[in-house]
Design an enzyme around this catalytic site. Structure first.
Site, short mmCIF file in Angstrom:
data_model
loop_
_atom_site.label_atom_id
_atom_site.label_comp_id
_atom_site.label_asym_id
_atom_site.label_seq_id
_atom_site.Cartn_x
_atom_site.Cartn_y
_atom_site.Cartn_z
N PRO A 1 0.92 -1.25 -0.03
CA PRO A 1 0.16 -0.10 0.10
C PRO A 1 0.98 1.42 0.08
O PRO A 1 0.27 2.36 -0.42
CB PRO A 1 -0.75 0.00 1.33
CG PRO A 1 -0.77 -1.56 1.76
CD PRO A 1 0.36 -2.18 1.24
N ARG B 1 -0.48 -9.09 -21.39
CA ARG B 1 -1.50 -8.77 -22.65
C ARG B 1 -0.68 -7.62 -23.64
O ARG B 1 -1.33 -7.54 -24.67
CB ARG B 1 -2.87 -8.27 -22.23
CG ARG B 1 -2.87 -7.21 -21.44
CD ARG B 1 -4.32 -6.87 -20.86
NE ARG B 1 -5.28 -6.40 -21.75
CZ ARG B 1 -5.00 -5.12 -22.79
NH1 ARG B 1 -4.00 -4.40 -22.26
NH2 ARG B 1 -5.66 -4.83 -23.78
N ASP C 1 -7.33 0.07 -26.36
CA ASP C 1 -8.23 -0.12 -25.03
C ASP C 1 -8.37 1.33 -24.65
O ASP C 1 -7.62 2.25 -25.13
CB ASP C 1 -7.53 -1.01 -24.03
CG ASP C 1 -7.89 -2.35 -24.30
OD1 ASP C 1 -8.67 -2.74 -25.33
OD2 ASP C 1 -7.00 -3.11 -23.81
N GLU D 1 1.11 -7.68 8.38
CA GLU D 1 1.22 -6.16 8.31
C GLU D 1 2.16 -5.53 7.36
O GLU D 1 2.38 -4.52 6.85
CB GLU D 1 1.61 -5.53 9.61
CG GLU D 1 0.39 -5.78 10.91
CD GLU D 1 -0.90 -5.18 10.19
OE1 GLU D 1 -1.02 -3.87 9.77
OE2 GLU D 1 -1.89 -5.95 10.21
C1 9D3 Z 1 -5.37 -2.61 7.52
C2 9D3 Z 1 -3.77 -2.91 8.00
N1 9D3 Z 1 -3.18 -1.45 7.63
C3 9D3 Z 1 -2.86 -0.73 8.54
C4 9D3 Z 1 -2.34 -1.24 9.74
C5 9D3 Z 1 -1.69 -1.84 7.11
C6 9D3 Z 1 -1.94 -2.80 5.84
C7 9D3 Z 1 -1.04 -3.66 5.47
C8 9D3 Z 1 -1.09 -4.94 4.47
C9 9D3 Z 1 -2.80 -2.71 4.53
C10 9D3 Z 1 -2.91 -3.69 3.70
C11 9D3 Z 1 -2.10 -4.76 3.62
C12 9D3 Z 1 -2.13 -5.61 2.53
N2 9D3 Z 1 -1.90 -4.91 1.55
C13 9D3 Z 1 -1.05 -5.33 0.19
O1 9D3 Z 1 -0.23 -6.32 0.38
C14 9D3 Z 1 -1.15 -4.69 -1.05
C15 9D3 Z 1 -1.90 -3.59 -1.56
C16 9D3 Z 1 -3.05 -3.01 -0.68
O2 9D3 Z 1 -3.69 -3.34 0.16
N3 9D3 Z 1 -3.65 -1.98 -1.48
C17 9D3 Z 1 -3.41 -1.65 -2.77
N4 9D3 Z 1 -2.37 -1.95 -3.23
C18 9D3 Z 1 -1.69 -3.30 -2.54
S1 9D3 Z 1 -0.30 -4.10 -3.23
C19 9D3 Z 1 -0.13 -4.94 -1.83
#
Ligand code: 9D3
Length: 274
Positions: free
Chosen positions: A88, A153, A168, A115
């Protein structure tokens, strides 16, 4: 193109890699995918892949050693690959990034769980951290599949029709797509049709598409694509490839949207109710 995916849940990718465009690309060797599970790189009896965060707090963190060894194992078979950590905190994914990466010999995708992963793995092994958008997933696997799909693709010979990738939305012109129709020409009202059908003709096909006039059809589609982009994603128009005449058409829409009797358009960025 070779992909490596480092994941605690390789089985999540099995159906994805067997179906559709990606499935065909695997079968005809346009792409090759190596799945590597950090759990197979543990050395303790419990095969531990996670641990509690230093400093305390909720949740678990992916341990550095099994993850690092899994990444190294993939790098060994793909020495020239770019290594991407899905998170994220990453740079938001765009079509331009997928296009750039489609020219690489290999991409290693590291999917996190819990996490996140120990920061030292990022420092040692990761070239770029990438997010697929501002929403919360439970791990990086879906994001890894998004990238495998989006890159595959674009590879030569993967899509049946060579123009399909370029035509596209977010292809060459940066516009959303026009509406699509197929047979039948007339679609009867369905039982329990919703109120959404009340004000529009949801039965017929725009006559122009049945006219056989390919020039006129191309014009209608172009116009519909611009109108839709203006309605739904006006911010895309700033970077779209659009003629001077089409720019004027958009100015016209903006004027009608502002002082016309139509619904107000939300064009401002970052305007929320508070
Ligand atoms: C809700 C937990 N969060 C705050 C403590 C942190 C958090 C950790 C791990 C939020 C999501 C994740 C898992 N997400 C991914 O591995 C992830 C992701 C995403 O959640 N949103 C957009 N792109 C991606 S790429 C990998």
């Amino acid at each position: 193109m070779r992909f490596g995916v480092v994941t605690l849940f390789p089985e999540l990718l099995d159906a994805f890699l067997a179906a559709g465009v990606v499935g065909r690309a695997v079968k005809n060797s346009s792409i090759e995918v190596q799945l590597e599970n950090p759990r197979n790189h543990t050395v303790d009896g419990h095969r531990t892949v996670d641990d509690r965060p230093f400093g305390g707090g909720p949740g678990m963190v992916m341990k550095a050693e099994p993850l690092g060894r899994a990444i190294q194992a993939v790098k060994q078979s793909m020495p020239l690959a770019k290594t991407i950590y899905l998170s994220p905190q990453g740079r938001p994914l765009t079509q331009a990034m997928l296009r750039d990466w489609s020219k690489l010999p290999g991409i290693i995708l590291v999917a996190g769980r819990y996490e996140g992963i120990d920061e030292r793995v990022i420092q040692r092994h990761i070239d770029e951290e990438v997010s697929i958008g501002d929403y919360v997933l439970s791990g990086g696997e879906v994001a890894a599949m998004v990238i495998v799909d989006g890159v595959s693709r674009l590879l030569p010979g993967v899509l049946g029709h060579p123009d399909s990738a370029a035509e596209d939305s977010f292809g060459e012109d940066g516009l959303l797509d026009h509406p699509h129709y197929t047979r039948p020409e007339w679609l009867d009202d369905l039982e329990g049709a919703s109120d959404a059908t009340e004000h529009e003709d949801t039965r017929s096909v725009p006559a122009v598409l049945l006219s056989g006039d390919h020039k006129l059809i191309a014009q209608w589609r172009r116009d519909a694509a611009i109108k839709r982009t203006w309605e739904r994603r006006p911010e895309l128009l700033a970077n779209a490839t659009i003629s001077v005449a089409e720019r004027k058409q958009i100015e016209q829409l903006n004027r009608a949207g502002r002082d016309g009797a139509t619904e107000p358009q939300q064009v401002e960025k970052n305007e929320q109710d508070h």
